[in-house]
Design an enzyme around this catalytic site. Structure first.
Site, mmCIF file in Angstrom:
data_model
loop_
_atom_site.group_PDB
_atom_site.id
_atom_site.type_symbol
_atom_site.label_atom_id
_atom_site.label_comp_id
_atom_site.label_asym_id
_atom_site.label_seq_id
_atom_site.Cartn_x
_atom_site.Cartn_y
_atom_site.Cartn_z
ATOM 1 C CG PHE A 53 -47.517 -28.172 -16.998
ATOM 2 C CD1 PHE A 53 -47.158 -29.510 -17.056
ATOM 3 C CD2 PHE A 53 -48.850 -27.841 -17.117
ATOM 4 C CE1 PHE A 53 -48.113 -30.496 -17.239
ATOM 5 C CE2 PHE A 53 -49.816 -28.823 -17.307
ATOM 6 C CZ PHE A 53 -49.444 -30.154 -17.364
ATOM 7 C CD GLU A 54 -39.767 -28.466 -15.400
ATOM 8 O OE1 GLU A 54 -39.912 -29.426 -14.637
ATOM 9 O OE2 GLU A 54 -38.695 -28.163 -15.932
#
Lengths: 257, 338
Positions: A53-54
């Site tokens: 996930f970013e």
């Protein structure tokens, strides 16, 4: 393999997206449908894949669907709860195979708008902006766009080019300085699956869904889609896939939307 | 270095590196001193009209909401805000008319919950100006450069897009590969507010879970206000020094505010208060509703403790704690289709 007789468009979309994901690869995902597609792939044909996930979550064991790409579900029993600098640098160094994007508008070269409808200075509608989309579209080896297709969304010219697809055509990404051999890989809509023509880099039909006609495809686009003589009709979800999808999202957070 | 193209967005928060060093030498205390202060005094002392502010965490996760509310209560105006996936914080501040300029990576939306009525109204009417566009990665690299004391950082994002054209970045020829590269300018916001799980009275802070970009932001900001769920003895910090995400010399003020992130999530402690976020999204559909919300939840209470009581007190917090720890299923108005 037993196919489901009844299924929703969202279920089909999630299955079609999951089939694109290879085992042993890294997926940079957003919330919602991409998340479900990746989890389905992990529980079927791609058990050795890594979800990132970013905001910094790496390889979580996701107990419940996250609401945000930064909430604690995205790093529950993860291998690392890291930083954005760390995961974006991993993407920039070539570690991320697939990235997912949504879009308000898409053009024939797979460029995306999520910033404004209308003029930038005084927009008709202000949208959230790039977020991590420009980064994902610039840095991942392959990007997959999930969006609704209609004449207002599939447009010849974007109101604002937020995230790069193939820009103005072949060779343009490299010329702009973007990493080589990257770019949009597939676009998945409620009607079918598209790729990009090898020479022209224009949107090209690969698969249409059962019951969808070529007329439907054309009528739901503001630009001319390349339609090759030979293209496939997508397989419906299998009964197993459908069951797993509802195990992943028992509350229907995404599947009922 | 040959400049190929320049973004036309406004350059906010950039200082000549020597100027910034001089400012740090003069203004940042190296003394290990007790920095505890209450939210009212912290905001009054460190946040001024016209400042460029940044809020830590990510979206609705680990946000210094107690300070956000206090900024509204004190009526601070004409702030510029870093829209670094700024969601609930920026929506409240823009809705209240405190922030009228934003550099946007991600703003005006609440992720799966939908778009932000109050801040969209402000930007579509021209009350709030988008001074520049940027991406999430590029923003945190601006902070990284600011933290490193260098004028810019090269990256391979933004290239070829309108996001670049509306940014303050430049496209230059990389002197090594000779290919185009995007340089993003350093950023040293006037003030950052970061909510943490625990810290000592000097400001040595621990964060549980992802740090997002707070490692960089804490070191880049000129003034840093830490809000914390609890203050712990510095002996505990020193037992596990590798857990210190932010060391004290970056910190100007330490504010103890239990449940200080509500209605946003605090990882491992409490979940999003979806009912309350929904109330804000519903109320903020009209200017009158927005005013009423502020009257009730911000101007109608004297501090964060009173606010926590108003939103359901310890019973509600206990419920959010159970959802966070998977002991109770989550529910949300947007999930029920309300």
């Amino acid at each position: 393999m037993e196919y489901a007789e009844e299924y929703t468009a969202t279920e089909l979309l999630a299955c079609v997206a999951s089939h694109l994901l290879e085992n042993g690869k890294t997926f940079f995902v957003g919330t919602g449908l991409p998340m479900i597609a990746c989890m389905l792939a992990q529980r079927t044909h791609a058990p050795d894949s890594l979800i990132i996930f970013e905001a910094g979550g790496i390889g979580p064991k996701i107990p419940a669907l996250p609401i945000s790409v930064g909430d604690s579900r995205t790093f529950h029993k993860a291998v690392s709860a890291s930083t954005m600098h760390d995961v974006m640098s991993a993407a920039q160094s070539g570690y991320i195979d697939y990235g997912f994007l949504g879009a308000a508008q898409l053009d024939p070269y797979g460029n995306i708008n999520t910033t404004v409808i209308g003029e930038h200075r005084r927009p008709k509608a202000r949208l959230p902006g790039s977020g991590g989309a420009n980064d994902i579209g610039s840095l991942c080896w392959n990007t997959i766009v999930l969006m609704r297709q209609d004449k207002r969304r599939f447009v010849e010219k974007l109101d604002f080019l937020t995230t790069p697809g193939y820009l103005n055509g072949p060779g343009e990404r490299e010329k702009a300085g973007l990493p080589e051999n990257t770019g949009p890989y597939r676009v998945i809509t409620q009607l079918g699956v598209y790729g990009f023509h090898e020479e022209s880099k224009r949107l090209t039909l690969l698969e249409r869904y059962p019951g969808v006609t070529l007329q439907d495809i054309k009528e739901h686009s503001g630009f001319e889609i390349v339609i090759p003589e030979h293209h496939n009709v997508s397989a419906p979800p299998t009964i197993d896939e459908q069951r797993i999808l509802h195990e992943i999202d028992p509350e229907g957070m995404v599947l009922k939307k | 270095m040959k400049i190929i193209e320049e973004g036309q967005g406004e350059l906010v928060g950039w200082y000549d590196p020597d100027e910034h060093r001089r400012w740090v030498a003069k203004n940042k205390s190296r003394e290990l001193k007790d920095k505890r202060i209450d939210p009212k005094k912290a905001v009054g002392k460190y946040i001024k009209d016209g400042d460029f502010i940044a809020s830590g965490g990510f979206g609705h996760i680990r946000v210094s909401m107690a300070l956000i509310y206090e900024i509204v209560r004190q009526g601070i105006k004409e702030l510029t805000m870093a829209g670094k996936t700024a969601v609930h914080d920026s929506d409240i501040l823009i809705g209240a008319g405190c922030v009228n300029r934003v550099e946007v990576a991600y703003t005006f939306g609440h992720e799966l919950r939908g778009l932000s009525p109050a801040s969209r109204r402000a930007v579509e009417s021209g009350e709030c100006e988008v001074v520049a566009e940027i991406s999430n990665a590029a923003y945190q690299w601006r902070f990284l450069a600011g933290a490193m004391g260098v004028p810019f950082i090269p990256s391979r994002v933004l290239l070829g897009t309108d996001t670049f054209k509306h940014s303050s970045a430049k496209k230059v020829e990389d002197p090594y590969s000779k290919r185009p590269v995007c340089i993003v300018p350093s950023c040293n916001p006037d003030v950052a507010m970061i909510h943490v799980h625990r810290c000592d009275k000097y400001g040595n802070a621990q964060i549980d879970g992802i740090a997002v970009e707070d490692i960089q932001l804490a070191r880049a900001a000129r003034r840093l206000i830490i809000t914390t769920e609890e203050i712990i003895d510095d002996e505990i910090i020193r037992e596990k020094p590798w857990r210190t995400a932010i060391p004290f010399y970056h910190v100007d003020a330490v504010v103890e505010v239990p449940y200080g992130s509500h209605p946003c999530e605090m990882p491992y402690l409490y979940f999003f208060d979806e009912e309350h976020i929904a109330e804000w999204l519903r109320s903020s559909k009209t200017p009158e509703g927005t005013e009423k919300y502020f009257e009730k939840y911000i101007f109608g209470v004297k501090d964060h403790d009173e606010y926590i009581e108003l939103v359901g007190g310890s019973d509600n917090i206990q419920k959010l704690h159970e959802i966070e720890n998977y002991e109770r299923p989550m529910s949300a108005p947007w999930l029920r289709g309300d």
